[in-house]
Design an enzyme around this catalytic site. Structure first.
Site, short mmCIF file in Angstrom:
data_model
loop_
_atom_site.label_atom_id
_atom_site.label_comp_id
_atom_site.label_asym_id
_atom_site.label_seq_id
_atom_site.Cartn_x
_atom_site.Cartn_y
_atom_site.Cartn_z
N HIS A 1 1.11 4.87 -2.36
CA HIS A 1 0.50 5.66 -3.43
C HIS A 1 1.56 6.36 -4.27
O HIS A 1 2.43 7.06 -3.73
CB HIS A 1 -0.44 6.71 -2.84
CG HIS A 1 -1.70 6.13 -2.28
ND1 HIS A 1 -2.86 6.02 -3.02
CD2 HIS A 1 -1.98 5.60 -1.06
CE1 HIS A 1 -3.81 5.47 -2.27
NE2 HIS A 1 -3.30 5.21 -1.07
N GLY B 1 -10.02 7.54 -2.23
CA GLY B 1 -10.66 8.84 -2.07
C GLY B 1 -11.59 8.83 -0.88
O GLY B 1 -11.47 7.98 0.01
N GLU C 1 -10.73 3.07 7.39
CA GLU C 1 -9.84 4.19 7.72
C GLU C 1 -10.72 5.37 8.16
O GLU C 1 -10.85 5.65 9.35
CB GLU C 1 -8.97 4.57 6.53
CG GLU C 1 -7.97 5.68 6.84
CD GLU C 1 -7.24 6.17 5.60
OE1 GLU C 1 -6.18 6.81 5.77
OE2 GLU C 1 -7.72 5.95 4.47
N ASP D 1 1.85 3.96 2.83
CA ASP D 1 0.75 4.79 2.34
C ASP D 1 1.27 5.92 1.46
O ASP D 1 1.28 5.80 0.25
CB ASP D 1 -0.08 5.33 3.50
CG ASP D 1 -1.49 5.73 3.07
OD1 ASP D 1 -1.88 5.42 1.92
OD2 ASP D 1 -2.22 6.32 3.88
N HIS E 1 -9.96 0.41 -0.21
CA HIS E 1 -9.76 1.28 0.94
C HIS E 1 -10.98 1.16 1.85
O HIS E 1 -12.10 1.48 1.43
CB HIS E 1 -9.60 2.73 0.49
CG HIS E 1 -8.20 3.11 0.11
ND1 HIS E 1 -7.64 2.72 -1.09
CD2 HIS E 1 -7.26 3.85 0.76
CE1 HIS E 1 -6.40 3.20 -1.15
NE2 HIS E 1 -6.15 3.89 -0.05
N ASP F 1 1.20 8.91 -6.23
CA ASP F 1 1.10 10.36 -6.12
C ASP F 1 1.32 10.86 -4.70
O ASP F 1 1.23 12.06 -4.44
CB ASP F 1 -0.26 10.86 -6.65
CG ASP F 1 -1.43 10.13 -6.03
OD1 ASP F 1 -1.22 9.11 -5.35
OD2 ASP F 1 -2.58 10.57 -6.24
N HIS G 1 0.85 -1.19 0.00
CA HIS G 1 0.00 0.00 0.00
C HIS G 1 0.89 1.24 0.00
O HIS G 1 1.27 1.76 1.05
CB HIS G 1 -0.90 -0.02 1.25
CG HIS G 1 -2.04 0.97 1.18
ND1 HIS G 1 -3.35 0.59 1.24
CD2 HIS G 1 -2.06 2.32 1.07
CE1 HIS G 1 -4.13 1.65 1.18
NE2 HIS G 1 -3.36 2.72 1.08
#
Length: 383
Positions: A26, A185, A215, A318, A212, A28, A24
């Site tokens: 990202h 998102g 969280e 993350d 996701h 970006d 996991h």
């Protein structure tokens, strides 16, 4: 795995040398601050800071707000500079090199191609650009003596309603670098039930799924991810802890309670039992979870108790930029603040390797030929 000294406390140098698996991370959320500065300058995109150190601090401070919504706002700057094929390829290449330098031997880079079309790229061109960067990064890392394997997890933004389109993109690139599908998102208010046919489509085309969940939203979000989304893994999943009641001095004799590893007992709800019984990997990200208010501290993060209860716990970064973190940093924090040992680190790494989105024989080779020999080498240095 049992080491010769189960309570061994590895130092930072040894932890940095460990083989690591990150599921996991990202794309970006892992840019180098200097790269953001350079690409923003070329694109004419204004930034909240003008030098590398100040920009790095801004990302961390903005992400330290304690809410997922504020945390996600930081991505407006990274996404803005990832709108051309060259920029996407550069970011992907650098991500691979940075992960490899941290000892990562297998990584999955997740990102949402639909957010990178402002410069005129098609979805296919965006995926191809990232794959070119990944391939270049793997080759460059190998030249530096670091072997790493990297796959793409393409994600749909929950609120944008392009889920089917991105699912079809994942299928189209299934054998060309894409290893899985995700939705990301705003979690609260955009559940997997929003587009039910997508999950059947992905299953019919044998595309692995991570969602996701657990969280920003709680147990209901996790239930939808595993039951409706048919998730093979849970992105975060930390709030499964809310379906577990902890009893300080519980009676374990009736078989209804599980030893919580801390002298008490844990009474698992039906969903917690389901997640544990099916050994659905939890992609836990301690530092990020502190920033978004999922846990108050590393010592009190659910990762330790969930691991003690035999959930399939994995450790992840993350967003390395926003959290100013790395796999080495995450491991060190757990060692220093939650009392983890080398055995704990090998457990979560092996679990991650077995949860990777690749075929069974490839997972076995990763565990037996890369992960375990790497830990045994470090173990030898401790003895």
């Amino acid at each position: 795995m049992t080491t010769q000294d189960p309570g061994a406390r590895p130092g930072e140098a040894l932890i940095r040398a460990l083989p690591k698996v990150v599921l996991h991370d990202h794309l970006d959320g892992g840019l180098r601050p200097q790269t953001v500065l350079e690409l923003a300058d070329a694109a004419g995109h204004p930034l909240p800071a003008a030098d590398t150190d100040s920009l790095a601090r801004w990302f961390r401070d903005a992400a330290d707000s304690g809410t997922l919504v504020r945390y996600l706002e930081t991505f407006s700057h990274t996404i803005a500079v990832m709108q051309t094929a060259d920029n996407l390829a550069r970011v992907a290449r650098e991500a691979v090199l940075d992960l490899a330098a941290d000892g990562v031997v297998y990584a999955e880079q997740r990102w949402a191609p639909e957010q990178h079309l402002a410069g005129g790229l098609s979805l296919d061109e965006a995926v191809e650009a990232v794959q070119a960067g990944i391939d270049d990064g793997i080759a460059a890392a190998a030249a530096e003596g670091h072997l790493i394997r990297v796959g793409q997890v393409v994600g749909a933004m929950r609120h944008a309603d392009r889920w089917q389109e991105i699912a079809e993109l994942a299928v189209a690139h299934r054998d060309r670098g894409v290893v899985g599908f995700d939705i990301a998102g705003p979690e609260d208010g955009f559940p997997p039930s929003r587009h039910l046919p997508v999950w059947r489509f992905l299953a019919e085309h044998d595309v692995p799924v991570t969602v996701h969940a657990g969280e920003a939203a709680g147990v209901d979000s996790i239930a939808q991810a595993v039951h409706l989304g048919q998730a093979d893994r849970l992105g975060h999943g930390a709030r499964i802890i809310e379906d577990i009641a902890f009893v300080p001095h519980g009676d374990l004799g009736d078989g209804a309670l599980s030893d919580d590893g801390q002298g008490g007992a844990a009474d698992l709800g039906r969903l917690a039992h389901w997640v544990r019984d099916h050994q659905i990997p939890l992609e836990l990200c301690p530092v990020s979870n502190l920033q978004t208010g999922v846990a108050p501290s590393i010592a009190k993060h659910p990762i330790t108790r969930l691991k003690e209860l035999d959930f399939a716990v994995t450790l992840n970064t993350d967003n390395r930029l926003m959290s100013r973190t790395s796999m080495t940093h995450e491991m060190m924090l757990l060692v220093d603040e939650a009392g983890w040992t080398l055995d704990d680190l090998v457990d979560v790494t092996v679990t991650a390797a077995w949860g990777a989105f690749m075929h069974h024989d490839e997972r076995r080779d990763l565990v037996e030929q890369v992960v375990l020999p790497g830990f045994q080498k470090v173990e030898g240095a401790l003895v």
